[in-house]
Each structure stands twice: as C-alpha cells, then as structure tokens.
Design an enzyme around this catalytic site. Sequence first.
Site, PDB file in Angstrom:
ATOM      1  N   ASP A  25       0.823  -1.219   0.000  1.00  0.00           N
ATOM      2  CA  ASP A  25       0.000   0.000   0.000  1.00  0.00           C
ATOM      3  C   ASP A  25       0.860   1.274   0.000  1.00  0.00           C
ATOM      4  O   ASP A  25       2.031   1.253   0.349  1.00  0.00           O
ATOM      5  CB  ASP A  25      -0.958   0.014   1.198  1.00  0.00           C
ATOM      6  CG  ASP A  25      -0.236  -0.178   2.541  1.00  0.00           C
ATOM      7  OD1 ASP A  25       0.817  -0.844   2.566  1.00  0.00           O
ATOM      8  OD2 ASP A  25      -0.731   0.345   3.552  1.00  0.00           O
TER       9      ASP A  25
ATOM     10  N   GLU B 128      -0.803  -1.949   5.097  1.00  0.00           N
ATOM     11  CA  GLU B 128       0.049  -1.986   6.300  1.00  0.00           C
ATOM     12  C   GLU B 128      -0.015  -0.661   7.044  1.00  0.00           C
ATOM     13  O   GLU B 128       0.101  -0.618   8.264  1.00  0.00           O
ATOM     14  CB  GLU B 128       1.503  -2.297   5.895  1.00  0.00           C
ATOM     15  CG  GLU B 128       2.454  -2.466   7.095  1.00  0.00           C
ATOM     16  CD  GLU B 128       2.918  -1.150   7.714  1.00  0.00           C
ATOM     17  OE1 GLU B 128       3.034  -1.095   8.953  1.00  0.00           O
ATOM     18  OE2 GLU B 128       3.132  -0.170   6.978  1.00  0.00           O
ATOM     19  N   GLU B 129      -0.212   0.418   6.285  1.00  0.00           N
ATOM     20  CA  GLU B 129      -0.054   1.756   6.863  1.00  0.00           C
ATOM     21  C   GLU B 129      -1.177   2.183   7.796  1.00  0.00           C
ATOM     22  O   GLU B 129      -0.993   3.096   8.594  1.00  0.00           O
ATOM     23  CB  GLU B 129       0.072   2.805   5.735  1.00  0.00           C
ATOM     24  CG  GLU B 129       1.305   2.651   4.857  1.00  0.00           C
ATOM     25  CD  GLU B 129       2.596   3.072   5.552  1.00  0.00           C
ATOM     26  OE1 GLU B 129       2.539   3.437   6.738  1.00  0.00           O
ATOM     27  OE2 GLU B 129       3.648   3.018   4.893  1.00  0.00           O
TER      28      GLU B 129
ATOM     29  N   HIS C 276       7.737   8.350   4.748  1.00  0.00           N
ATOM     30  CA  HIS C 276       6.492   9.135   4.821  1.00  0.00           C
ATOM     31  C   HIS C 276       6.732  10.614   4.475  1.00  0.00           C
ATOM     32  O   HIS C 276       5.878  11.451   4.736  1.00  0.00           O
ATOM     33  CB  HIS C 276       5.801   9.026   6.192  1.00  0.00           C
ATOM     34  CG  HIS C 276       5.316   7.629   6.491  1.00  0.00           C
ATOM     35  ND1 HIS C 276       4.346   7.354   7.433  1.00  0.00           N
ATOM     36  CD2 HIS C 276       5.661   6.428   5.971  1.00  0.00           C
ATOM     37  CE1 HIS C 276       4.131   6.043   7.480  1.00  0.00           C
ATOM     38  NE2 HIS C 276       4.928   5.461   6.591  1.00  0.00           N
TER      39      HIS C 276
HETATM   40 ZN   LIG Z   1       5.141   3.445   6.399  1.00  0.00          ZN
HETATM   41 ZN   LIG Z   2       6.477   0.731   5.619  1.00  0.00          ZN
END
Ligand SMILES: [Zn+2]
Ligand SMILES: [Zn+2]
Length: 390
Positions: free
Chosen positions: A79, A137-138, A362
């Site tokens: 993702d 996952e985020e 990020h």
């Molecule tokens: Zn991340």
């Molecule tokens: Zn990651």
Amino acid sequence: MEKLFTLLDENYEEMVGIRRHLHEYPELSFEEVETPAYIAAYHKKLGHEVREGVGGRGVVALLRGARPGKTVALRADFDALAIQEENDIPFKSKVAGKMHACGHDGHTATLLGLAKALNHMKSGITGNIIFIHQHAEEVAPGGAKPMIEDGCLDGVDVIFGTHLWAPTPIGEILVKDGAIMAAADKVEIAIQGKGGHGAEPHHSIDAVTLASQFVISAQQLISRRIDPLKSAVLTIGHFEAINPFNVIADRVKLAGTIRTFEEDVRTQMEQELEAVLNATCLAFGASYEYRYTRGYPPVYNHQKETEFVAQLASTVPGVEQVKTCPPFMVGEDFAYYLEKVPGTFFFTGAKSPEWETAYPHHHARFDFDERAMLIAAKTLGKATLEYLKD
Ligand SMILES: [Zn+2]
Ligand SMILES: [Zn+2]
C-alpha cells in the site's frame, strides 16, 4: 546459493521496472485494486497457485518445491500513502495526493523478483514457499490480521520479512532479537467544560486550561510513572478548540499516539492516562470522554530465527555489515505474523552513498537506493533456501 544470486542479478532490471511502475500508480490502504491484480498476474504467469482477495485485498502465492518438506513464508506489503509526491523523477507518482513514500513498491518488486528466481530453481527445492503480498500496512487495523484469519499462515513453519530502510546506508542489514518495533496505539479525548465570557472565568469551566494542564501532566507519566529502564512515548498531536479569542472554550478535543514495547507498560499507559484526565477534570468540575484504541502490537523477533538471518546475511553479496539495531518506536503489523509463527523482521539499508542525508519514510521527497532491493532479495532468498535445506 551462487545460482540464486546470479538469477537475482539477472532479474534486477525487471525488479526496478516493477518498482517504478508501482511507484507511478500508488493505491491507498484498503483501496488497492490494480496493485493486487498486477501481483496476482505475475505469480500466475510463473505457474504459482494464487489466492486473491485474501483477508480483503491480499494476494498469497504458493510455490511447491520438487519434494515435500517445510514451508517458508515471505511477506511484502504493497500500500501507499496519502502524500503528494515532491520528487522530480521520471517515475514520479501519476496519482495526485498519493505516493509510495514508505518503500512498499520496493518490497513488492523485491518479492516478485525473488519469486521468479526461486521458481527457476524449484526442481531442486524441498518444501514450499508462500509469498504473502499484504495490503494495508499503513493504516490500523491493517491487512496482516485479516490475512492470517483467512489462512495465509496455514502450514507455515517460519516467516521472514524486511523493510527497506532509507535512513540506513546501503550495505547494512539491521537485525534485533526481541522487540524491534513498538506497539502503536491511539488515544482520543474530549474535555467538556462550560463556555462563557472571556472576562468572566469564575462563571465558566475553561476547557483550554484544563486540556493544557492534562497534556503537561500526562508527560509526567513517562518521567515519573514508567519504569525508567523501560520506555514509552506519548505524543498529543491534535489539540482543537474552535473558539473566538475572547470566549472561554466549552470543549477541547485531543488526540495522540502512544508507543510502548511491553504489555505491562502499554496497559499502564492506557489506565493512567485516564486517571490523570479524570483527576484534572474532577478538580475543576469538567467532564471528559476517553477512547484508547490499541493499534499494532510490538514486532517481537524470535531469537533463533534472528540469529539465523544475522549469520547468513553477512555473506550475502552487497552486504558489508550486519548490525544489531536499537528498537524503533514506529509500528508494523508484521507483529501479528510473529505472534503466530517463528520468524524475524529486519531492515535493509537503502540510503544511497551519493546522498548526504535521506528523506525520512512518509516524506514527500522520500526515495531509496533501488540496489537495496537486490540485497533484500538475496538475503530473503538465502534464508529461504538454507531453512528448507535442513
Ligand atoms: Zn510506512
Ligand atoms: Zn512501511
């Protein structure tokens, strides 16, 4: 092992191509459509048994070796994040407001490149290899948990996973036995006072002063209540009172994150944060709402499997150093796999030697040295083959 490394070297250009394609078309957590379809098609072409829509949007592919034996699972997440990319690169995100800013495009390319190499070697493989391509996952509750509930770990003896890690120079592998990443929880609070004229505080209950007092007092939990040899982070990132300047605030909303490694510290933070809130409000006659949501548990590596990877990684081409790292306070839902089966999660250094500093994960300018994918694939591939050998 030489054969695996040669095959992966041959696959490198294709891995870069896959990574760049995925980078151009990022999809957010729980909204992935094209990415899992792309992954499934790739595995089908290799002749693997593929299950789609696992636990929602995950893809699980199975490579059967020539003879029955143990089963190794390898996991990559796929993702992206709601970030507008600011990199000026030929494969820049083509989707406004979305970006692969954590390297999950690279994780997927690594695992597909490795799947192809292992597929070429299957006549010599005893046992099975399961490729777990995980969505979301985020964003908690994450994709790992529903994928496990949907059977992605059935029959699995061991699991390995890695995160490409841009702050760490390429050539370094970071390992750690025990807790390597933290539990990541969320707290949401509303303090209800009594609004009034800014000149008449004695007729009101000021939610802003109470909330301010709470934010400061709560930090004392870290310094005065948590065992100093253990650790916890409390960050109140959201403080909201939508109010004119000369009016006493009726209500303040707060939200924050709590990071811990041990269950007892986690429970202590959950309970004592509310105790501080309760006491603060009680003293001045305010009321409150308190919601503590447990996110991912800590990523807890198993000792034997961690030592196994640490040892074999040191002889992987491209690896210059295997280091034991301190734990990171960031969260990862790889934690759920390690609650079910033995295994280990490690970091693959991905900072290019040409960069003085790397942008953090990020960040709108995040990037990683693509050659790290090759090192990650070789390390995961070697771990897989060595594990299946005995
Ligand atoms: Zn991340
Ligand atoms: Zn990651």
